[in-house]
Design a protein around this motif. Structure first.
Motif, short mmCIF file in Angstrom:
data_model
loop_
_atom_site.label_atom_id
_atom_site.label_comp_id
_atom_site.label_asym_id
_atom_site.label_seq_id
_atom_site.Cartn_x
_atom_site.Cartn_y
_atom_site.Cartn_z
N ARG A 1 0.86 -1.18 0.00
CA ARG A 1 0.00 0.00 0.00
C ARG A 1 0.90 1.23 0.00
NH1 ARG A 1 -5.66 -0.82 -0.10
NH2 ARG A 1 -5.96 -3.00 0.39
N ARG A 2 0.76 2.06 -1.01
CA ARG A 2 1.61 3.25 -1.11
C ARG A 2 1.50 4.09 0.17
NH1 ARG A 2 0.40 6.89 -5.03
NH2 ARG A 2 2.55 7.54 -5.16
N GLY A 3 2.64 4.58 0.65
CA GLY A 3 2.66 5.44 1.83
C GLY A 3 2.58 4.71 3.15
N THR A 4 2.71 3.37 3.13
CA THR A 4 2.75 2.60 4.37
C THR A 4 3.99 1.72 4.37
OG1 THR A 4 1.47 0.73 3.48
CG2 THR A 4 0.22 2.52 4.52
N THR A 5 4.43 1.33 5.55
CA THR A 5 5.63 0.50 5.68
C THR A 5 5.34 -0.93 5.22
OG1 THR A 5 6.39 1.84 7.52
CG2 THR A 5 7.33 -0.37 7.33
N LEU A 6 6.26 -1.46 4.43
CA LEU A 6 6.19 -2.86 4.01
C LEU A 6 7.13 -3.66 4.90
CD1 LEU A 6 5.44 -5.14 1.95
CD2 LEU A 6 7.58 -4.54 0.81
N GLY A 7 6.60 -4.68 5.56
CA GLY A 7 7.44 -5.58 6.32
C GLY A 7 7.56 -5.19 7.78
N PRO A 8 8.52 -5.81 8.43
CA PRO A 8 9.57 -6.62 7.81
C PRO A 8 9.07 -8.00 7.39
CG PRO A 8 9.85 -6.61 10.19
CD PRO A 8 8.70 -5.70 9.89
N TYR A 9 9.54 -8.40 6.20
CA TYR A 9 9.38 -9.77 5.74
C TYR A 9 10.70 -10.46 5.99
CZ TYR A 9 4.93 -8.96 3.44
OH TYR A 9 3.62 -8.68 3.19
N ILE A 10 10.67 -11.54 6.75
CA ILE A 10 11.89 -12.27 7.09
C ILE A 10 11.84 -13.63 6.42
CG2 ILE A 10 13.25 -13.26 8.97
CD1 ILE A 10 12.04 -11.03 10.76
N PHE A 11 12.90 -13.92 5.66
CA PHE A 11 13.05 -15.20 4.99
C PHE A 11 14.22 -15.94 5.63
CE2 PHE A 11 11.28 -12.20 1.99
CZ PHE A 11 10.22 -12.91 1.42
N ARG A 12 14.03 -17.22 5.94
CA ARG A 12 15.12 -18.04 6.49
C ARG A 12 15.49 -19.09 5.46
NH1 ARG A 12 14.56 -20.67 11.68
NH2 ARG A 12 16.81 -20.77 11.57
N CYS A 13 16.75 -19.17 5.16
CA CYS A 13 17.27 -20.15 4.21
C CYS A 13 17.68 -21.39 4.97
CB CYS A 13 18.46 -19.58 3.44
SG CYS A 13 18.03 -18.09 2.52
N LEU A 14 17.05 -22.52 4.63
CA LEU A 14 17.30 -23.78 5.33
C LEU A 14 17.81 -24.83 4.35
CD1 LEU A 14 13.95 -23.87 7.35
CD2 LEU A 14 16.16 -22.94 8.09
N ASP A 15 18.64 -25.76 4.86
CA ASP A 15 19.08 -26.87 4.02
C ASP A 15 18.01 -27.96 4.03
OD1 ASP A 15 19.38 -28.39 6.39
OD2 ASP A 15 21.58 -28.14 6.43
N VAL A 16 18.27 -29.08 3.36
CA VAL A 16 17.27 -30.15 3.22
C VAL A 16 16.90 -30.78 4.56
CG1 VAL A 16 17.80 -30.68 0.83
CG2 VAL A 16 19.03 -31.87 2.66
N ASP A 17 17.76 -30.61 5.57
CA ASP A 17 17.48 -31.16 6.90
C ASP A 17 16.81 -30.14 7.82
OD1 ASP A 17 18.64 -33.70 6.32
OD2 ASP A 17 20.63 -32.82 6.62
N GLY A 18 16.52 -28.94 7.29
CA GLY A 18 15.85 -27.92 8.07
C GLY A 18 16.79 -27.06 8.90
N ASN A 19 18.10 -27.17 8.65
CA ASN A 19 19.08 -26.37 9.38
C ASN A 19 19.36 -25.07 8.63
OD1 ASN A 19 19.59 -28.43 11.38
ND2 ASN A 19 20.65 -29.53 9.75
N PRO A 20 19.61 -23.96 9.35
CA PRO A 20 19.91 -22.69 8.69
C PRO A 20 21.16 -22.79 7.81
CG PRO A 20 19.52 -22.36 11.03
CD PRO A 20 19.61 -23.83 10.81
N VAL A 21 21.10 -22.15 6.65
CA VAL A 21 22.25 -22.06 5.75
C VAL A 21 23.05 -20.83 6.15
CG1 VAL A 21 22.95 -21.70 3.35
CG2 VAL A 21 21.01 -23.19 3.87
N ASP A 22 24.36 -21.00 6.36
CA ASP A 22 25.22 -19.87 6.70
C ASP A 22 25.40 -18.99 5.47
OD1 ASP A 22 27.16 -18.07 7.52
OD2 ASP A 22 28.53 -19.61 8.28
#
Length: 117
Positions: free
Chosen positions: A13-34
């Motif tokens: 929506r113009r004139g409003t804050t977007l987010g924060p949108y947080i994305f977590r990158c995980l490997d196939v085992d569900g562990n965070p990718v460095d």
């Protein structure tokens, strides 16, 4: 099986804050990718290959936990043009290899009934 990026549509929506949108990158085992040393881009355009309409300006906010964040201020969104755009989130590894899109989606920009001051 072919690679399929995650899908996330954004409603701005113009004139409003977007987010924060947080994305977590995980490997196939569900562990965070460095993500130390990685860079990330997030751009929107009317069609693939068209000129960039705007930058979502993503940041690696917690490299050890594989976290990327997108935030646009109300001042930034006020400058966007109403319309419908495609967007993607693309990573480049420390060696300079650009990966296929990690996230793709549609970004819809609309006006509010209450105008931005």
């Amino acid at each position: 099986m072919s690679y399929q990026p995650a899908r996330r549509d954004l409603d701005i929506r113009r004139g409003t804050t977007l987010g924060p949108y947080i994305f977590r990158c995980l490997d196939v085992d569900g562990n965070p990718v460095d993500l130390t040393g990685w860079t990330v881009e997030g751009k929107a355009a009317t069609t693939p290959g068209a000129a960039v309409a705007f930058d979502l300006d993503p940041d690696v906010t917690d490299a050890d936990d594989g976290e990327v964040t997108i935030v646009l201020t109300d001042e930034e969104t006020a400058l966007l043009t109403v319309g419908r755009y495609g967007w993607d989130l693309i990573f480049t590894d420390p060696a300079g290899t650009r990966m296929p899109p990690h996230v793709v989606g549609v970004c819809t920009i609309t006006n509010n009934y209450t105008p931005h001051p």
